[in-house]
Write a protein that holds these residues in place. Structure first.
Motif, PDB file in Angstrom:
ATOM      1  N   ARG A 575       0.829  -1.207   0.000  1.00 35.12           N
ATOM      2  CA  ARG A 575       0.000   0.000   0.000  1.00 35.12           C
ATOM      3  C   ARG A 575       0.869   1.265   0.000  1.00 35.12           C
ATOM      4  O   ARG A 575       0.547   2.253  -0.677  1.00 35.12           O
ATOM      5  N   MET A 576       1.985   1.201   0.747  1.00 37.16           N
ATOM      6  CA  MET A 576       2.921   2.335   0.747  1.00 37.16           C
ATOM      7  C   MET A 576       3.453   2.601  -0.660  1.00 37.16           C
ATOM      8  O   MET A 576       3.510   3.754  -1.120  1.00 37.16           O
ATOM      9  N   ALA A 578       2.070   1.713  -3.514  1.00 41.36           N
ATOM     10  CA  ALA A 578       0.978   2.191  -4.371  1.00 41.36           C
ATOM     11  C   ALA A 578       0.692   3.670  -4.127  1.00 41.36           C
ATOM     12  O   ALA A 578       0.450   4.436  -5.073  1.00 41.36           O
ATOM     13  N   ASP A 579       0.743   4.081  -2.851  1.00 41.25           N
ATOM     14  CA  ASP A 579       0.498   5.490  -2.530  1.00 41.25           C
ATOM     15  C   ASP A 579       1.573   6.400  -3.121  1.00 41.25           C
ATOM     16  O   ASP A 579       1.318   7.574  -3.414  1.00 41.25           O
ATOM     17  N   LEU A 580       2.775   5.854  -3.276  1.00 47.93           N
ATOM     18  CA  LEU A 580       3.861   6.632  -3.893  1.00 47.93           C
ATOM     19  C   LEU A 580       3.842   6.533  -5.419  1.00 47.93           C
ATOM     20  O   LEU A 580       4.619   7.206  -6.106  1.00 47.93           O
ATOM     21  N   GLY A 581       2.988   5.639  -5.918  1.00 46.33           N
ATOM     22  CA  GLY A 581       2.867   5.460  -7.362  1.00 46.33           C
ATOM     23  C   GLY A 581       4.033   4.724  -7.986  1.00 46.33           C
ATOM     24  O   GLY A 581       4.387   4.965  -9.153  1.00 46.33           O
ATOM     25  N   ILE A 597       7.798   8.460   2.577  1.00 41.39           N
ATOM     26  CA  ILE A 597       6.636   7.809   3.196  1.00 41.39           C
ATOM     27  C   ILE A 597       6.229   8.557   4.463  1.00 41.39           C
ATOM     28  O   ILE A 597       7.055   8.824   5.337  1.00 41.39           O
ATOM     29  N   ARG A 601       0.184   8.080   8.187  1.00 41.87           N
ATOM     30  CA  ARG A 601      -0.931   7.573   7.370  1.00 41.87           C
ATOM     31  C   ARG A 601      -1.181   6.090   7.589  1.00 41.87           C
ATOM     32  O   ARG A 601      -2.259   5.580   7.241  1.00 41.87           O
ATOM     33  N   TYR A 602      -0.185   5.380   8.171  1.00 44.67           N
ATOM     34  CA  TYR A 602      -0.286   3.915   8.218  1.00 44.67           C
ATOM     35  C   TYR A 602      -0.397   3.362   9.638  1.00 44.67           C
ATOM     36  O   TYR A 602      -0.326   2.154   9.839  1.00 44.67           O
TER      37      TYR A 602
END
Length: 689
Positions: A575-576, A578-581, A597, A601-602
């Motif tokens: 997920r980390m 993906a959030d950074l693309g 990161i 958020r996590y």
């Protein structure tokens, strides 16, 4: 008979260890769920409040002690209740006692006894007279009080015999009072003096224990190494050992506890009884208890030193996955040479004779150079035993003369190598090789990875302890196993190359399952990913949970399989990414990207900042080895034996063993030198570590 209102391990341990009881209760709950110490320390930081491994092991030890204490408490309560003597006050005292010593003191009056002087006196009907002595009446005719108990047919021929028997009863009653025994025990521990003298009946002339022939030291401050040395001297019948206290002052304090009355006609009888109780019944047993407690204390300190030294040795800097030529030096039988590849696999072996005269040395030089050319090692490891320095000098000279001077030659501690060579593990690995060749292989592998090789040897054979044969062996074995387990899980293990000896220490695995993992690997090929572990017979979800984070898989399709990130957190890291693309493979090993990161958020769902920080560190350097980089020590080439040493020389060395009284240092002369604690620094040093 469990008293759940009073027996609360978490509360008791919290007071002892100064840790909040909620954290201790949570840790105990994790133990009860079958979790291991390494797993809890690494992957359950939020649950324990970020307790470290030392604190978690301390909780585990105290919990075990308190469980044993509670079981003994239950047995004692039932035993006294069956006698019909369990009062509310006694039950309260038993339920609130927090040590085994206090518990046994309370139980002492109710224990089944052998026939004693007091029981004989009781059979002769002298209890009423004994009770009069204890009650200390202020008005009494001493002769008239004893006359009814004079019974010649009962072996009580006169008044003195009656009082003597009554005093036996009183002495036993006094000796069984918990508060009296606690008073004497505390006095021995706080004010006692340990005394050792020469045993003139067994010793003639000086011995190695001569410094303890007339020795005195307070019990409260005697160091562990001195107590163990004195105890060994006693066992070898060179010394006589005792603990001295001010007995008269102690008897006076005992009398105050039992309630003497100076104006009572029976005060002298009570004084005589108390003196007898102390000298005959209390002092001998309490001295034995205190000496046992000193032994426990000394064992704990000695084992702690042993464990610290072992940890340092196991976590010594590795050369890493590089090919090595190992040499096991020998004078008469020659030097055994073994070449291993980067994974520790044997490539070839030979024997050279560099230490048997010039002619042999010349041939040895040619053979050594040819063997080196054939296997092209990236380092040479030389055992530091007999002939080690000479062999090291020889190897350097040959390599330098043949333009291979840049090839590092490292002197390796070979303690325990001979034990490995003759072990079942070595025979299984190399059934067709001579013991000395196995030793050379072990030396080469020790340079590559000290931890992976040393786990094959019983820690007690490595020789980093102090009085290791004098301490309680089960305690020593348990502590050393804990150290090995801790080190193995701290470093991590490559699943596809690890031996059974290494895998058995991984969290949750053990010897039996380690063999099954290796057998599965040999039969089915290398593991492709961590999840493939679940195909091993007998390895279920719980074991996978405990072990997976400590097992590494280089080359796995999943980039986190070669890191300390636990599989339960893979989805979080994905997920980390993906959030950074970015792809997960791009995130792993890219510190600038990882720094982007936002941890806040996590957080949640059992994941807090401690775990998140660990994950980020792993993402920056996946699979990093926490051990320091190897920096070989170069000894002086002009110093190879004790005769080469001169006052005023400055030498580089390697600390091989730390004790309570100083540190032993290898300076390359076959025998380690001792730097006494008083010489370790120009300031006061309390602990050599």
């Amino acid at each position: 008979m469990q008293d759940t209102d009073r027996f609360n391990p978490a509360e008791l341990i919290a007071v002892e260890l100064q840790i909040p009881s909620q954290r201790i209760a949570a840790t105990i709950d994790l133990f009860e769920q079958g979790n291991t110490v390494p797993f809890i320390a690494r992957y359950r930081k939020e649950v324990t409040g970020n307790l470290d491994e030392v604190q978690i092991r301390a909780i585990q030890e105290r919990q075990s002690y308190l469980i044993e204490l509670e079981e003994r408490r239950r047995v004692i309560l039932e035993a006294i209740a069956q006698q019909g003597k369990l009062t509310d006050e006694l039950a309260r005292q038993i339920r609130t006692s927090t040590t085994k010593a206090v518990l046994e003191d309370l139980y002492l009056p109710y224990k089944p006894k052998r026939r004693t002087r007091a029981t004989i006196a009781l059979e002769r009907g002298l209890l009423p007279l004994a009770e009069q002595i204890l009650s200390q009446p202020t008005q009494l005719d001493v002769v008239q009080a004893a006359m009814p108990f004079v019974q010649p047919d009962q072996e009580v021929p006169d008044i003195e015999a009656a009082y003597a028997g009554a005093r036996d009863i009183v002495a036993e009653r006094i000796s069984e009072r918990a508060e009296v025994r606690a008073l004497v025990r505390e006095t021995y521990l706080s004010s006692g003096v340990l005394v050792s003298t020469v045993d003139t009946k067994a010793v003639e002339g000086p011995t190695k224990y001569e410094q303890y022939y007339n020795y005195r030291e307070p019990v409260a401050s005697v160091p562990s190494h001195r107590f163990l040395a004195i105890r060994r001297g006693e066992r070898e019948e060179a010394l006589k050992v005792s603990i001295e206290v001010d007995g008269e002052a102690l008897i006076g304090r005992i009398l105050r506890v039992v309630g003497t009355q100076s104006d009572s006609p029976l005060a002298q009888q009570l004084h005589l009884a108390a003196t007898d109780a102390y000298k005959r019944l209390i002092a001998p047993s309490v001295e034995t208890e205190v000496r046992a407690e000193l032994k426990v204390r000394a064992d704990a300190e000695a084992v702690a030193i042993f464990a610290s030294n072992l940890r340092n040795l196991l976590l010594a800097s590795p050369l890493g996955e590089k090919s090595v030529l190992g040499i096991d030096p020998g004078l008469r039988t020659g030097c055994k040479c073994a070449a291993v590849d980067a994974t520790g696999k044997l490539l070839g072996h030979t024997t050279i004779y560099p230490l048997q005269g010039d002619r042999q040395a010349e041939k040895a030089g040619r053979d050594f150079f040819q063997f080196t050319l054939r296997h092209d090692p990236q380092a040479v490891a030389v055992g530091n035993g007999t002939g080690g320095r000479e062999t090291e000098t020889f190897s350097r000279r040959i390599l330098k003369d043949n333009d291979l001077g840049d090839l590092p030659v490292v002197l390796v501690n070979e303690a325990g190598a001979s034990v490995y060579s003759a072990s079942d593990i070595a025979r299984e690995e190399f059934p067709d090789l001579d013991l000395t060749i196995r030793g050379a292989i072990s030396i080469a592998r020790r340079l590559q990875d000290p931890l992976a090789e040393l786990v094959k040897i019983d820690p007690k054979s490595i020789g980093v302890g102090q009085y290791q044969h004098d301490v309680h062996q089960p305690l020593l074995q348990r502590k050393l196993d804990e150290v090995v387990e801790s080190c193995v899980n701290h470093v991590g293990v490559q699943l596809n190359t690890a031996s059974v000896s290494l895998l058995r220490y991984v969290s949750g695995i053990g010897p039996s399952l380690a063999k099954k993992i290796v057998q599965h690997r040999e039969q089915n090929g290398a593991f492709s990913n961590r999840q493939a572990l679940l195909k091993v017979p007998g390895l279920g979800p719980k074991t996978f949970e405990q072990a997976a984070g400590f097992l590494r898989l280089r080359g796995s399709p999943h980039p986190l399989d070669d890191s300390a990130v636990h599989p339960e957190r893979y989805s979080l890291v994905e997920r980390m990414a993906a959030d950074l693309g970015v792809e997960l493979s791009r995130l792993v090993g890219d510190p600038p990207l990882v720094d982007q990161i936002d941890l806040n958020r996590y957080q949640g769902d059992g994941v807090g900042l401690p775990t998140l920080r660990d994950i980020l560190e792993e993402l920056k350097k996946p699979g990093r080895d926490p051990r320091q980089t190897l920096e070989p020590t170069h000894f002086r080439e002009d110093v190879v034996s004790l005769t080469d040493l001169k006052p005023g020389m400055e030498l580089r060395g390697v600390v091989t063993n730390v004790t309570a009284f100083g540190a032993f240092v290898d300076v390359g002369v076959k025998q380690d030198g001792l730097v006494h604690i008083s010489k370790l620094s120009d300031r006061f040093i309390k602990d050599p570590h």
